[in-house]
Write a protein that holds these residues in place. Structure first.
Motif, PDB file in Angstrom:
ATOM      1  N   THR A 197      41.836  72.663  73.245  1.00  0.00           N
ATOM      2  CA  THR A 197      41.012  72.347  72.070  1.00  0.00           C
ATOM      3  C   THR A 197      40.484  70.921  72.205  1.00  0.00           C
ATOM      4  O   THR A 197      41.254  70.024  72.579  1.00  0.00           O
ATOM      5  CB  THR A 197      41.862  72.451  70.790  1.00  0.00           C
ATOM      6  OG1 THR A 197      42.432  73.753  70.708  1.00  0.00           O
ATOM      7  CG2 THR A 197      41.015  72.183  69.545  1.00  0.00           C
ATOM      8  N   PRO A 198      39.190  70.675  71.916  1.00  0.00           N
ATOM      9  CA  PRO A 198      38.699  69.294  71.991  1.00  0.00           C
ATOM     10  C   PRO A 198      39.381  68.406  70.949  1.00  0.00           C
ATOM     11  O   PRO A 198      39.681  68.855  69.838  1.00  0.00           O
ATOM     12  CB  PRO A 198      37.198  69.430  71.678  1.00  0.00           C
ATOM     13  CG  PRO A 198      36.881  70.869  71.909  1.00  0.00           C
ATOM     14  CD  PRO A 198      38.118  71.632  71.598  1.00  0.00           C
ATOM     15  N   LEU A 199      39.648  67.175  71.316  1.00  0.00           N
ATOM     16  CA  LEU A 199      40.153  66.178  70.373  1.00  0.00           C
ATOM     17  C   LEU A 199      39.050  65.149  70.167  1.00  0.00           C
ATOM     18  O   LEU A 199      38.665  64.446  71.095  1.00  0.00           O
ATOM     19  CB  LEU A 199      41.407  65.489  70.903  1.00  0.00           C
ATOM     20  CG  LEU A 199      42.010  64.425  69.970  1.00  0.00           C
ATOM     21  CD1 LEU A 199      42.485  65.054  68.656  1.00  0.00           C
ATOM     22  CD2 LEU A 199      43.151  63.682  70.645  1.00  0.00           C
ATOM     23  N   VAL A 200      38.539  65.094  68.945  1.00  0.00           N
ATOM     24  CA  VAL A 200      37.431  64.193  68.616  1.00  0.00           C
ATOM     25  C   VAL A 200      38.030  62.910  68.050  1.00  0.00           C
ATOM     26  O   VAL A 200      38.455  62.869  66.897  1.00  0.00           O
ATOM     27  CB  VAL A 200      36.461  64.844  67.606  1.00  0.00           C
ATOM     28  CG1 VAL A 200      35.282  63.923  67.342  1.00  0.00           C
ATOM     29  CG2 VAL A 200      35.999  66.202  68.125  1.00  0.00           C
ATOM     30  N   GLU A 201      38.055  61.864  68.872  1.00  0.00           N
ATOM     31  CA  GLU A 201      38.570  60.570  68.436  1.00  0.00           C
ATOM     32  C   GLU A 201      37.391  59.757  67.907  1.00  0.00           C
ATOM     33  O   GLU A 201      36.637  59.167  68.667  1.00  0.00           O
ATOM     34  CB  GLU A 201      39.277  59.862  69.588  1.00  0.00           C
ATOM     35  CG  GLU A 201      40.480  60.643  70.109  1.00  0.00           C
ATOM     36  CD  GLU A 201      41.210  59.927  71.221  1.00  0.00           C
ATOM     37  OE1 GLU A 201      41.156  58.678  71.262  1.00  0.00           O
ATOM     38  OE2 GLU A 201      41.841  60.596  72.049  1.00  0.00           O
ATOM     39  N   ILE A 202      37.272  59.761  66.595  1.00  0.00           N
ATOM     40  CA  ILE A 202      36.091  59.192  65.961  1.00  0.00           C
ATOM     41  C   ILE A 202      36.060  57.684  66.156  1.00  0.00           C
ATOM     42  O   ILE A 202      37.054  56.999  65.988  1.00  0.00           O
ATOM     43  CB  ILE A 202      36.085  59.511  64.456  1.00  0.00           C
ATOM     44  CG1 ILE A 202      36.354  61.003  64.256  1.00  0.00           C
ATOM     45  CG2 ILE A 202      34.777  59.128  63.807  1.00  0.00           C
ATOM     46  CD1 ILE A 202      36.920  61.326  62.931  1.00  0.00           C
ATOM     47  N   GLY A 203      34.861  57.198  66.498  1.00  0.00           N
ATOM     48  CA  GLY A 203      34.707  55.776  66.727  1.00  0.00           C
ATOM     49  C   GLY A 203      34.748  55.419  68.198  1.00  0.00           C
ATOM     50  O   GLY A 203      34.514  54.272  68.564  1.00  0.00           O
TER      51      GLY A 203
ATOM     52  N   ASP B 276      35.600  74.206  64.269  1.00  0.00           N
ATOM     53  CA  ASP B 276      34.765  74.719  65.351  1.00  0.00           C
ATOM     54  C   ASP B 276      34.454  73.660  66.401  1.00  0.00           C
ATOM     55  O   ASP B 276      34.062  73.992  67.530  1.00  0.00           O
ATOM     56  CB  ASP B 276      33.456  75.301  64.786  1.00  0.00           C
ATOM     57  CG  ASP B 276      32.683  74.281  63.964  1.00  0.00           C
ATOM     58  OD1 ASP B 276      33.264  73.228  63.608  1.00  0.00           O
ATOM     59  OD2 ASP B 276      31.506  74.531  63.675  1.00  0.00           O
ATOM     60  N   LYS B 277      34.626  72.385  66.042  1.00  0.00           N
ATOM     61  CA  LYS B 277      34.389  71.315  67.013  1.00  0.00           C
ATOM     62  C   LYS B 277      35.681  70.761  67.599  1.00  0.00           C
ATOM     63  O   LYS B 277      35.647  69.886  68.460  1.00  0.00           O
ATOM     64  CB  LYS B 277      33.602  70.173  66.361  1.00  0.00           C
ATOM     65  CG  LYS B 277      32.147  70.524  66.095  1.00  0.00           C
ATOM     66  CD  LYS B 277      31.354  69.290  65.712  1.00  0.00           C
ATOM     67  CE  LYS B 277      29.871  69.624  65.579  1.00  0.00           C
ATOM     68  NZ  LYS B 277      29.064  68.429  65.262  1.00  0.00           N
ATOM     69  N   GLY B 278      36.806  71.242  67.140  1.00  0.00           N
ATOM     70  CA  GLY B 278      38.078  70.753  67.644  1.00  0.00           C
ATOM     71  C   GLY B 278      38.898  70.112  66.540  1.00  0.00           C
ATOM     72  O   GLY B 278      38.738  70.413  65.358  1.00  0.00           O
TER      73      GLY B 278
END
Length: 612
Positions: free
Chosen positions: A450-456, A404-406
């Protein structure tokens, strides 16, 4: 007087001299890289002689064309016999004994669609690469009452005498040099001619063999003669590819057809050996008018296609004088482009029509194709829903990573905080440190909105952590008791059961790594400048952030009861120990894992004793 002044201005014209002996030594000793190429040149001359006769002698029957190669190991001799046009006495002097002039070139200048191969008038010199003595017996179809023998030991001086011979054509006899005596062995001749001459149209026989070494036509010529069922055609194509592929079993084949700009025709195939992002097993054999010119022409294939092999024929490619390499001209560029297009079109057709082969391709070359997909928009559209991404939950299709967040991607190693966080969230996270994963997912999410969440990264953290506020004294309390130098950030995030997590700032980490690379000689100055241009935009800041989950009931209780010193101390010990365990391997060495385990054990021991 004016004429004298003009002559002085221009300078007197002189004719350049030629050291024939030196030139012959250079050409005969240094023109070809291996003796195998020299044998090829002599067989090519025999082939062109037959083509010439077919063009000029209307009484010549097609079935009469034949090349016979005979090895005489006991005598250290090699014979090449053809039923071609032969030479008249005058032609021996004009063409055979004159360096750089050949009748084949004359014919090709008149009509280049004849199938003739020779071009430079140098092929006969290859005889002197191999032999101490050369005898050339010939009878021309034009003068069937006369036969002649050319004889020479060095190509500089020669004799021509009349001979008795009832055979129209040519027989060249090489008295082999000692170092090349092995060329008279039948097994060696089979290997050489089976490699270089396998696509020539004129039949070639070795010694007493009754089957020509080039009897089997390539698939693209067989299609001219008989229509095959598609299943039969696939099998025959694979069998042909297997003859040329040195290291791998071909999975499937891709046809090459002329397209107007490129005249290349042939077959490419996809290798069965597993590849990685850096694998390069490309191999391509180029046949010029049926004669092998180069079996390592990999640069004609796209750099991303490290899993492709192939064989192609062309009439337009221009060889160098030694005929061991290609000139990089417009024909070369056209064929290079045509091969790129054929691979992309071929992959699309396989995906649609050969599902079993497609599954094998995806399994063997998934990682290499992740990078390849970024090289061409059409290729990306073909592959985007078939390639698997390495994740914390195994290899998954990109569409299966969507939450749901990408789509979430970790930029560090798979033992970092990201893995711990997403184990708690129970959602897959892509491993961004693997080949081509991040750019592939960036393109995928851009196309799919779609969002891409690049953690960090700051942007990725905004998706995961909704910032919260606490009183200054609470902020100070949390910093003093829970941080080990990290920046404390109160926030709301999922899952609620996770009280806190240390997050590495991957952008700051990249900046630090690039700056450290300044002294690393492995990185070029140009690459370093480009990297710095990017990292200069990244502000210097604390590379570690400790996100405190204000949704977590334990954190809420700690903040509310922080005045109760004894209980708070035990809770803080547990939380700090938990923080260290959740930090992942990359930070545990700095956070002192042993101390964390000791504190957790002491609190558990206290609670058990207190129960009594």
């Amino acid at each position: 007087m004016a004429d004298v002044i003009e002559l002085n201005r221009k300078g007197q014209q002189h004719k350049a001299g030629v050291d024939l002996e030196g030139l012959m030594q250079i050409l005969s000793k240094h023109l070809y890289s291996t003796p195998m190429v020299a044998v090829r040149e002599l067989v090519q001359n025999a082939h062109d002689s037959i083509v010439r006769r077919r063009l000029e002698d209307l009484s010549f029957n097609n079935s009469q064309g034949k090349i016979h190669v005979v090895g005489l190991p006991r005598e250290n001799k090699l014979k090449i016999i053809d039923t071609g046009a032969g030479l008249t006495e005058q032609e021996i002097h004009s063409f055979l004994a004159t360096v750089g002039i050949g009748y084949t070139r004359t014919l090709r200048e008149q009509d280049d669609e004849t199938g003739l191969i020779g071009m430079f008038g140098l092929g006969f010199l290859s005889a002197f690469v191999l032999a101490d003595e050369v005898a050339f017996k010939t009878k021309s179809y034009q003068t069937i009452d006369e036969a002649w023998v050319y004889h020479s030991k060095n190509a500089e001086e020669y004799s021509v005498t009349k001979a008795e011979w009832d055979h129209v054509g040519t027989e060249i006899t090489l008295s082999l040099k000692e170092e090349y005596a092995f060329l008279a062995q039948e097994e060696v001749l089979n290997n050489i001619l089976g490699r270089y001459c396998v696509l020539l149209r004129e039949p070639i026989y070795i010694n007493a063999q009754t089957v020509a070494i080039n009897e089997e036509a390539p698939p693209w010529r067989r299609d001219e003669e008989v229509a095959l069922h598609p299943t039969q055609a696939l099998r025959q194509n694979l069998a042909f590819a297997s003859r040329f592929e040195k290291f791998f079993e071909p999975i499937c084949t891709l046809p090459i057809q002329p397209d107007g700009k490129s005249d290349a025709i042939g077959l490419l195939w996809i290798q069965d050996g597993a590849t990685y992002g850096t694998s390069d097993n490309r191999n391509l054999s180029i046949f010029l008018r049926g004669m092998l010119l180069d079996d390592n022409a990999r640069d004609l294939l796209p750099a991303w296609a490290g899993f492709i092999g192939g064989v192609i024929e062309s009439n337009r490619l221009v060889p160098t004088a030694s005929r061991e390499d290609l000139q990089k001209d417009t024909h070369y560029d056209a064929i290079q482009y045509a091969l790129n297009e054929a691979i992309i079109t071929g992959l699309e057709n396989i995906a649609k029509k050969q599902p079993e082969a497609w599954r094998r391709i995806m399994k063997r070359h998934n990682e290499a194709l992740l990078g390849a997909a970024l090289c061409d928009e059409r290729l990306f559209m073909i592959l985007k829903n078939h390639l698997k991404i390495p994740t914390s939950q195994g290899d998954l299709l990109a569409k299966d990573l969507v939450t749901d967040k990408g789509i979430h991607v970790m930029l560090g190693g798979n033992a970092g905080f990201e893995e711990m966080l997403f184990r708690a969230l129970q959602v897959p996270v892509a491993m961004g440190d693997r080949y081509a994963v991040v750019p592939f997912l960036r393109k995928f999410t851009e196309l799919s909105k779609t969002p891409l969440v690049e953690i960090g990264t700051d942007r990725g953290n905004e998706y995961l952590f909704r910032l919260g506020k606490v009183e200054p004294e609470v902020q100070a309390f949390l910093t003093e008791n829970l941080a080990n130098g990290e920046e404390v950030v109160p926030a709301y995030f999922s899952p609620e059961e996770l009280p806190m997590i240390v997050v590495v700032d991957r952008e700051a980490e990249l900046k630090k790594r690039i700056e450290e690379d300044q002294e690393d000689k492995k990185i070029s100055q140009a690459a370093l400048r480009l990297a710095r241009h990017f990292t200069q935009k990244i502000e210097s800041k604390n590379p570690l952030k400790l996100y405190i989950n204000l949704n977590n009931s334990a954190i809420q209780a700690l903040i509310q009861n922080r005045a109760e010193i004894a209980a708070s101390e035990r809770a803080l010990k547990l939380l700090k120990g938990f923080k260290t365990l959740m930090a992942g391997q990359e930070m545990q060495k700095d956070l002192n894992l042993n101390e964390a385990l000791k504190n957790i054990s002491s609190v558990i021991e206290f609670l058990l004793i207190e129960q009594k």
